[in-house]
Scaffold this motif. Structure first.
Motif, PDB file in Angstrom:
ATOM      1  N   GLY A 242     -11.267  12.975  -0.475  1.00  0.00           N
ATOM      2  CA  GLY A 242     -10.792  12.306  -1.588  1.00  0.00           C
ATOM      3  C   GLY A 242      -9.094  12.663  -1.807  1.00  0.00           C
ATOM      4  N   PHE A 243      -8.723  13.541  -0.980  1.00  0.00           N
ATOM      5  CA  PHE A 243      -7.247  13.858  -1.364  1.00  0.00           C
ATOM      6  C   PHE A 243      -6.243  13.340  -0.224  1.00  0.00           C
ATOM      7  CE2 PHE A 243      -9.671  17.147  -3.202  1.00  0.00           C
ATOM      8  CZ  PHE A 243      -9.133  17.109  -4.636  1.00  0.00           C
ATOM      9  N   PHE A 244      -7.079  12.461   0.764  1.00  0.00           N
ATOM     10  CA  PHE A 244      -6.088  11.779   1.733  1.00  0.00           C
ATOM     11  C   PHE A 244      -5.466  10.773   1.050  1.00  0.00           C
ATOM     12  CE2 PHE A 244      -9.410  12.834   5.417  1.00  0.00           C
ATOM     13  CZ  PHE A 244      -9.325  13.907   5.430  1.00  0.00           C
ATOM     14  N   PRO A 245      -4.099  10.699   1.543  1.00  0.00           N
ATOM     15  CA  PRO A 245      -3.201   9.549   1.108  1.00  0.00           C
ATOM     16  C   PRO A 245      -4.004   7.839   1.166  1.00  0.00           C
ATOM     17  CG  PRO A 245      -2.032  11.067   2.262  1.00  0.00           C
ATOM     18  CD  PRO A 245      -3.398  11.275   2.731  1.00  0.00           C
ATOM     19  N   LYS A 246      -4.647   7.718   2.246  1.00  0.00           N
ATOM     20  CA  LYS A 246      -5.254   6.465   2.580  1.00  0.00           C
ATOM     21  C   LYS A 246      -6.602   6.441   1.621  1.00  0.00           C
ATOM     22  CE  LYS A 246      -8.510   8.030   6.352  1.00  0.00           C
ATOM     23  NZ  LYS A 246      -8.964   7.834   7.599  1.00  0.00           N
ATOM     24  N   VAL A 248      -6.104   7.575  -1.433  1.00  0.00           N
ATOM     25  CA  VAL A 248      -5.709   7.171  -2.919  1.00  0.00           C
ATOM     26  C   VAL A 248      -5.279   5.651  -2.687  1.00  0.00           C
ATOM     27  CG1 VAL A 248      -3.929   7.757  -4.258  1.00  0.00           C
ATOM     28  CG2 VAL A 248      -5.168   9.684  -3.172  1.00  0.00           C
ATOM     29  N   LYS A 249      -4.714   5.425  -1.556  1.00  0.00           N
ATOM     30  CA  LYS A 249      -4.370   4.058  -1.695  1.00  0.00           C
ATOM     31  C   LYS A 249      -5.289   2.933  -1.542  1.00  0.00           C
ATOM     32  CE  LYS A 249      -1.476   0.883   1.409  1.00  0.00           C
ATOM     33  NZ  LYS A 249      -0.690   1.104   2.746  1.00  0.00           N
ATOM     34  N   ALA A 250      -6.460   3.245  -1.174  1.00  0.00           N
ATOM     35  CA  ALA A 250      -7.737   2.371  -1.184  1.00  0.00           C
ATOM     36  C   ALA A 250      -8.383   2.262  -2.620  1.00  0.00           C
ATOM     37  CB  ALA A 250      -8.812   2.833  -0.283  1.00  0.00           C
ATOM     38  N   ASN A 251      -8.058   3.510  -3.350  1.00  0.00           N
ATOM     39  CA  ASN A 251      -8.904   3.342  -4.798  1.00  0.00           C
ATOM     40  C   ASN A 251      -7.707   3.724  -5.926  1.00  0.00           C
ATOM     41  OD1 ASN A 251     -11.744   3.749  -3.937  1.00  0.00           O
ATOM     42  ND2 ASN A 251     -10.691   4.863  -2.580  1.00  0.00           N
ATOM     43  N   PRO A 252      -6.752   2.794  -5.853  1.00  0.00           N
ATOM     44  CA  PRO A 252      -5.766   3.205  -7.028  1.00  0.00           C
ATOM     45  C   PRO A 252      -5.949   3.409  -8.474  1.00  0.00           C
ATOM     46  CG  PRO A 252      -5.399   1.014  -6.354  1.00  0.00           C
ATOM     47  CD  PRO A 252      -6.566   1.775  -5.444  1.00  0.00           C
ATOM     48  N   LEU A 253      -6.916   2.695  -8.820  1.00  0.00           N
ATOM     49  CA  LEU A 253      -7.451   2.689 -10.333  1.00  0.00           C
ATOM     50  C   LEU A 253      -8.248   3.899 -10.504  1.00  0.00           C
ATOM     51  CD1 LEU A 253      -8.653  -0.897 -10.738  1.00  0.00           C
ATOM     52  CD2 LEU A 253      -6.505  -0.290 -11.259  1.00  0.00           C
TER      53      LEU A 253
END
Length: 465
Positions: A242-246, A248-253
């Motif tokens: 859950g802390f990977f940048p990808k 975060v990018k995949a779940n911005p909301l």
């Protein structure tokens, strides 16, 4: 994965309500009542802050490991049932960490005994938090997300959000029967501390046994796990996924909602660890604690009815539509408590606004985050939730309030112990946090609206093609 269009049914509703209630009873003890307990034995608010910070760190680390493990194994039931069973035992241990026992360990030295009260209760708090977070934060939270859907989540989340108040009201009733809470005395002397230690011991025993019994009942009450074990990632990779940048990018909301919840809970945790000590110490809360109990009863009762009423229609109203009003409501409650610290009626009305706003906001944000959580990584994302929603707010909120307290520190001449009491300035921290919370909430509303518009455009294009 089981089709989540199913209704919850009586068995699942019973499990959610029973496990949710007694989990919140244990957490209310950990977050509120042990604060009263430790303060009665030491009269040092710094001990409360130690427990708050240590508990936040342990809870988060535990959720990292257990949340990911429950995903990998495809198991929730064993962590809930076994965790609750042991959790109850740790609740009872608080009653043993009295000033009399700690002074005895220190060879009769009262000053060292007061220090040990803080240290040993922190140790027990961490132990309790490990089992509580395994059972509740990691496994039960994931279980609720697994078993609910967007249609029934607002109601479930509203009911779960009032559990902390119901648990505190239940414990308040038991406290009245046992003779606690009462006035706290002027100094942390051994006569006063010993006079309240026995009823507190019975208090912890009652709720410790009850929590353990719920754990045992959960072995039979919870249905068999139906989630599929996650075989896609290695355990440690899954734990921090859950802390990977990808991610975060995949779940911005999801992360915008978590940011909003973090700021909101900084406001909550700026007063929640200290609120019962603060209310009990107000000058007009006399009458052997009866005014204090009456005030809490009115605040909790009205706020609970308000949240249940709104929760029943939250799905129709729209959980995001009530979020900004809830934040404003909590802001006004904090403002009222800051201004009316010498008036019973004013404090009670402001308290209803404060607690009502907190519960409505928690229900709305909690349901939104469950909706946005990736379905196949529910357990792993509980650690992300814990970092944003629990650990950071508990550490930041409680420490800023401790720093903000304006009540002069009093040096007790009989023991040399430094006392520091919670005061109304913690509500200024709450107001600032509420104001900051509006920014990510508006951001989330705009982002969701933009996403919906894009989805409609794509759908229209597909139909044309």
């Amino acid at each position: 994965m089981k089709d989540k269009t199913h209704s919850l049914g009586a068995r699942r509703w019973t499990a959610i309500i029973l496990i949710g209630l007694f989990g919140q009873i244990a957490w209310a003890i950990e977050n509120n009542y042990i604060n009263l307990w430790v303060y009665s034995q030491s009269h040092n608010a710094s001990h409360i802050t130690w427990m708050t910070m240590a508990s936040a760190v342990v809870a988060t680390l535990t959720t990292f490991f257990i949340g990911a493990l429950s995903d990998k194994l495809g198991k929730r039931k064993i962590f809930i049932a076994l965790g609750y069973s042991i959790w109850g035992v740790t609740v009872f241990l608080f009653g043993v960490m009295s000033l009399a026992n700690m002074s005895g360990m220190a060879g009769g030295d009262l000053t060292k005994g007061i220090l040990l009260v803080g240290v040993m209760n922190v140790v027990v708090d961490c132990l309790m938090t490990f089992f509580g977070s395994s059972a509740n934060d990691a496994a039960f939270n994931a279980y609720v997300t697994d078993e609910t859907n967007e249609r029934n989540r607002p109601l479930v989340e509203s009911i779960l959000s009032v559990m902390p108040l119901l648990s505190m009201a239940l414990m308040l009733g038991v406290g009245i029967i046992l003779g606690i809470p009462g006035t706290q005395g002027d100094t942390p002397n051994d006569v006063w501390a010993n006079s309240v230690a026995k009823p507190w011991l019975i208090f912890f025993l009652i709720f410790g046994v009850a929590t353990t019994l719920v754990g045992v009942a959960s072995f039979f009450l919870l249905p068999k796990d139906h989630i599929e074990p996650n075989r896609d990632d290695a355990y440690f990779k899954h734990m921090v996924k859950g802390f990977f940048p990808k991610t975060v990018k995949a779940n911005p909301l999801l992360y915008i909602a978590l940011l909003g919840f973090m700021l909101f809970n900084i406001g909550v945790d700026s007063f929640m660890p200290y609120i019962m000590v603060y209310m009990q110490n107000l000058p007009f809360m006399g009458n052997n604690g009866m005014d204090f109990m009456l005030a809490l009863g009115i605040i909790f009762g009205v706020a609970t009815l308000l949240v249940l009423l709104i929760g029943a229609f939250l799905n129709r109203i729209g959980k995001m539509k009530v979020l900004i009003p809830a934040v404003v409501m909590m802001f006004l409650g904090a403002l009222g408590l800051f201004l009316f610290d010498s008036a019973f009626a004013g404090s009670v009305i402001a308290g209803i606004f404060l607690i009502g706003g907190y519960l409505i906001g928690t229900a709305s944000l909690g349901a939104e985050i469950r909706d946005l959580t990736p379905e196949n990584d529910v357990g792993a994302f509980q650690s992300v939730r814990m970092v944003f929603v629990v650990m950071i707010p508990m550490i930041v909120g409680s420490n800023i309030s401790l720093f903000a307290f304006q009540t002069p520190e009093v040096l007790d001449p009989s023991t040399g112990a430094v006392q520091k009491s919670p005061d109304k300035w913690m509500f200024v921290v709450t107001m600032v946090a509420c104001a900051l919370t509006i920014v990510p909430i508006v951001w989330l509303l705009i982002a969701k609206k933009k996403k919906n518009v894009l989805a409609e455009v794509e759908s229209t294009q597909d139909k044309v093609e």
